[in-house]
Scaffold this motif. Structure first.
Motif, PDB file in Angstrom:
ATOM      1  N   ILE A 171      34.366  43.608  47.349  1.00 56.54           N
ATOM      2  CA  ILE A 171      35.451  44.550  47.052  1.00 56.54           C
ATOM      3  C   ILE A 171      35.567  44.705  45.534  1.00 56.54           C
ATOM      4  O   ILE A 171      35.635  43.723  44.799  1.00 56.54           O
ATOM      5  N   LYS A 172      35.589  45.939  45.073  1.00 50.55           N
ATOM      6  CA  LYS A 172      35.595  46.228  43.644  1.00 50.55           C
ATOM      7  C   LYS A 172      36.900  45.783  42.968  1.00 50.55           C
ATOM      8  O   LYS A 172      37.976  45.866  43.558  1.00 50.55           O
ATOM      9  N   SER A 173      36.772  45.348  41.715  1.00 50.95           N
ATOM     10  CA  SER A 173      37.935  44.893  40.940  1.00 50.95           C
ATOM     11  C   SER A 173      38.981  45.996  40.811  1.00 50.95           C
ATOM     12  O   SER A 173      40.185  45.735  40.886  1.00 50.95           O
ATOM     13  N   SER A 174      38.538  47.232  40.624  1.00 54.14           N
ATOM     14  CA  SER A 174      39.470  48.357  40.469  1.00 54.14           C
ATOM     15  C   SER A 174      40.332  48.544  41.716  1.00 54.14           C
ATOM     16  O   SER A 174      41.525  48.831  41.632  1.00 54.14           O
ATOM     17  N   GLN A 175      39.717  48.355  42.887  1.00 54.43           N
ATOM     18  CA  GLN A 175      40.453  48.487  44.141  1.00 54.43           C
ATOM     19  C   GLN A 175      41.432  47.326  44.316  1.00 54.43           C
ATOM     20  O   GLN A 175      42.561  47.509  44.784  1.00 54.43           O
ATOM     21  N   ILE A 176      41.006  46.131  43.927  1.00 55.67           N
ATOM     22  CA  ILE A 176      41.862  44.952  44.036  1.00 55.67           C
ATOM     23  C   ILE A 176      43.094  45.099  43.143  1.00 55.67           C
ATOM     24  O   ILE A 176      44.223  44.844  43.571  1.00 55.67           O
ATOM     25  N   ILE A 177      42.879  45.536  41.908  1.00 52.92           N
ATOM     26  CA  ILE A 177      43.995  45.711  40.970  1.00 52.92           C
ATOM     27  C   ILE A 177      44.968  46.769  41.477  1.00 52.92           C
ATOM     28  O   ILE A 177      46.192  46.615  41.387  1.00 52.92           O
ATOM     29  N   LYS A 178      44.435  47.831  42.035  1.00 53.88           N
ATOM     30  CA  LYS A 178      45.284  48.877  42.610  1.00 53.88           C
ATOM     31  C   LYS A 178      46.173  48.291  43.704  1.00 53.88           C
ATOM     32  O   LYS A 178      47.355  48.624  43.815  1.00 53.88           O
ATOM     33  N   TYR A 179      45.611  47.393  44.510  1.00 50.99           N
ATOM     34  CA  TYR A 179      46.376  46.759  45.584  1.00 50.99           C
ATOM     35  C   TYR A 179      47.407  45.775  45.046  1.00 50.99           C
ATOM     36  O   TYR A 179      48.479  45.606  45.639  1.00 50.99           O
ATOM     37  N   ILE A 180      47.095  45.114  43.933  1.00 51.59           N
ATOM     38  CA  ILE A 180      48.070  44.198  43.332  1.00 51.59           C
ATOM     39  C   ILE A 180      49.308  44.980  42.910  1.00 51.59           C
ATOM     40  O   ILE A 180      50.438  44.521  43.075  1.00 51.59           O
ATOM     41  N   PHE A 181      49.119  46.191  42.389  1.00 52.96           N
ATOM     42  CA  PHE A 181      50.248  47.027  41.987  1.00 52.96           C
ATOM     43  C   PHE A 181      51.124  47.413  43.178  1.00 52.96           C
ATOM     44  O   PHE A 181      52.347  47.448  43.082  1.00 52.96           O
ATOM     45  N   HIS A 182      50.487  47.720  44.295  1.00 47.95           N
ATOM     46  CA  HIS A 182      51.238  48.209  45.452  1.00 47.95           C
ATOM     47  C   HIS A 182      51.681  47.118  46.427  1.00 47.95           C
ATOM     48  O   HIS A 182      52.738  47.229  47.052  1.00 47.95           O
ATOM     49  N   PHE A 183      50.883  46.063  46.563  1.00 45.24           N
ATOM     50  CA  PHE A 183      51.184  45.012  47.544  1.00 45.24           C
ATOM     51  C   PHE A 183      51.012  43.620  46.925  1.00 45.24           C
ATOM     52  O   PHE A 183      50.180  42.830  47.381  1.00 45.24           O
ATOM     53  N   PRO A 184      51.786  43.298  45.880  1.00 49.54           N
ATOM     54  CA  PRO A 184      51.595  42.009  45.204  1.00 49.54           C
ATOM     55  C   PRO A 184      51.764  40.794  46.110  1.00 49.54           C
ATOM     56  O   PRO A 184      51.077  39.784  45.933  1.00 49.54           O
ATOM     57  N   ARG A 185      52.647  40.878  47.094  1.00 49.66           N
ATOM     58  CA  ARG A 185      52.899  39.725  47.956  1.00 49.66           C
ATOM     59  C   ARG A 185      51.697  39.378  48.845  1.00 49.66           C
ATOM     60  O   ARG A 185      51.567  38.238  49.304  1.00 49.66           O
ATOM     61  N   PHE A 186      50.843  40.342  49.083  1.00 51.78           N
ATOM     62  CA  PHE A 186      49.629  40.079  49.869  1.00 51.78           C
ATOM     63  C   PHE A 186      48.778  39.006  49.185  1.00 51.78           C
ATOM     64  O   PHE A 186      48.153  38.176  49.837  1.00 51.78           O
ATOM     65  N   PHE A 187      48.794  38.997  47.867  1.00 50.43           N
ATOM     66  CA  PHE A 187      47.914  38.114  47.102  1.00 50.43           C
ATOM     67  C   PHE A 187      48.453  36.696  46.931  1.00 50.43           C
ATOM     68  O   PHE A 187      47.790  35.865  46.321  1.00 50.43           O
ATOM     69  N   VAL A 188      49.652  36.420  47.468  1.00 47.51           N
ATOM     70  CA  VAL A 188      50.166  35.051  47.364  1.00 47.51           C
ATOM     71  C   VAL A 188      49.988  34.280  48.674  1.00 47.51           C
ATOM     72  O   VAL A 188      50.479  33.171  48.824  1.00 47.51           O
TER      73      VAL A 188
END
Length: 277
Positions: free
Chosen positions: A112-129
């Motif tokens: 999964i590309k870094s650009s896509q991951i960062i975009k998801y961090i902006f929209h769904f930060p809780r997913f990453f915890v």
């Protein structure tokens, strides 16, 4: 003194009443200093704390400082960090080195590309915890459903499945089967539009029953166009189906129209194309 308005103060106290008995010098000032030292303005700090006042009860040196550093290393700027924290300041309560950083590395290892991951961090930060091992387990489940890891929907599928308990997932599967979908159909729906599984069971049932009741659509139509299950019945599907029905009866439609396209139009665009003329 730190820029909190009366409204901000009331909100903080309602959500974390014990802040009133906290020692300002020991509890509050060190937290504000961590943000100030990281380059955030007073108004930024107000926005961050207001999004989740519980962060004021976390350790400045052991939790907030390291968490801010991880976010800045991944996102690159204070402006980007602020954008995430205004949406969910609560992520600062977690060990982001063990969760967010590890999850980013896990997702990158699956292509999964870094650009896509960062975009998801902006929209769904809780997913990453979530715990990284739980993310890996979900990736395996998604892969078993025949999902293409190179698909742009792959990350969405992981996020949706992570947000659902096993019990909720099984209830959704049971509902789809009751509507006439096979196991393969259900997997196909998930691959096409993972977000459908985040829709409530009542909503899925309501949309399916509306479409089938018209006599124009069958289950295979829904399986091939599952995004229709996301639209509002009362505000989108019902009124637009009714307008199209009237136009068909009056023979005012020159050609067959795609229901998905019709539902995607904004209210204004739909009116311009099908109501005003």
């Amino acid at each position: 003194e730190s820029g909190f308005s009366k409204t901000h103060l009331e909100d903080v106290v309602k959500r974390v009443p014990r802040i009133l008995i906290a020692n300002p010098d020991i509890v509050l000032k060190p937290k504000f200093k961590v943000f100030q030292d990281s380059g955030f303005s007073d108004s930024d700090i107000v926005d961050i704390v207001s999004s989740d006042p519980w962060i004021l009860l976390r350790s400045a040196d052991n939790q907030l400082g390291p968490a801010l550093l991880v976010l800045k290393n991944i996102l690159g700027s204070n402006a980007s960090v602020l954008k995430v924290l205004k949406l969910s300041g609560g992520v600062l309560k977690y060990d982001l080195e063990k969760t967010l950083m590890s999850n980013v590395e896990v997702l990158q290892s699956y292509g999964i590309k870094s650009s896509q991951i960062i975009k998801y961090i902006f929209h769904f930060p809780r997913f990453f915890v979530h715990k990284p091992e739980s993310i890996v387990d979900v990736i395996k489940r998604v892969d078993e459903m025949g999902f293409d890891m190179k698909s742009k929907r792959f990350l969405s599928a992981i996020r949706i499945m992570t947000s659902l308990t096993v019990d909720t997932w099984e209830r959704k599967v049971k509902l789809f089967k009751s509507l006439g979908l096979s196991e393969d159909d259900i997997s196909a729906v998930f691959r096409r539009v993972p977000q459908v599984f985040a829709v409530s069971e009542n909503k899925i049932k309501e949309v399916a029953e509306l479409l089938l009741s018209t006599g124009k659509f069958d289950i295979s139509f829904i399986v091939n166009r599952p995004e229709l299950l996301i639209y509002s019945v009362e505000h989108r599907l019902k009124p637009r189906l009714r307008v199209m029905e009237i136009l068909e009866k009056k023979k005012l439609l020159g050609k067959k129209h795609n229901l998905i396209t019709i539902c995607k139009y904004s209210k204004q665009k739909f009116a311009e194309l099908y109501v005003i003329p």
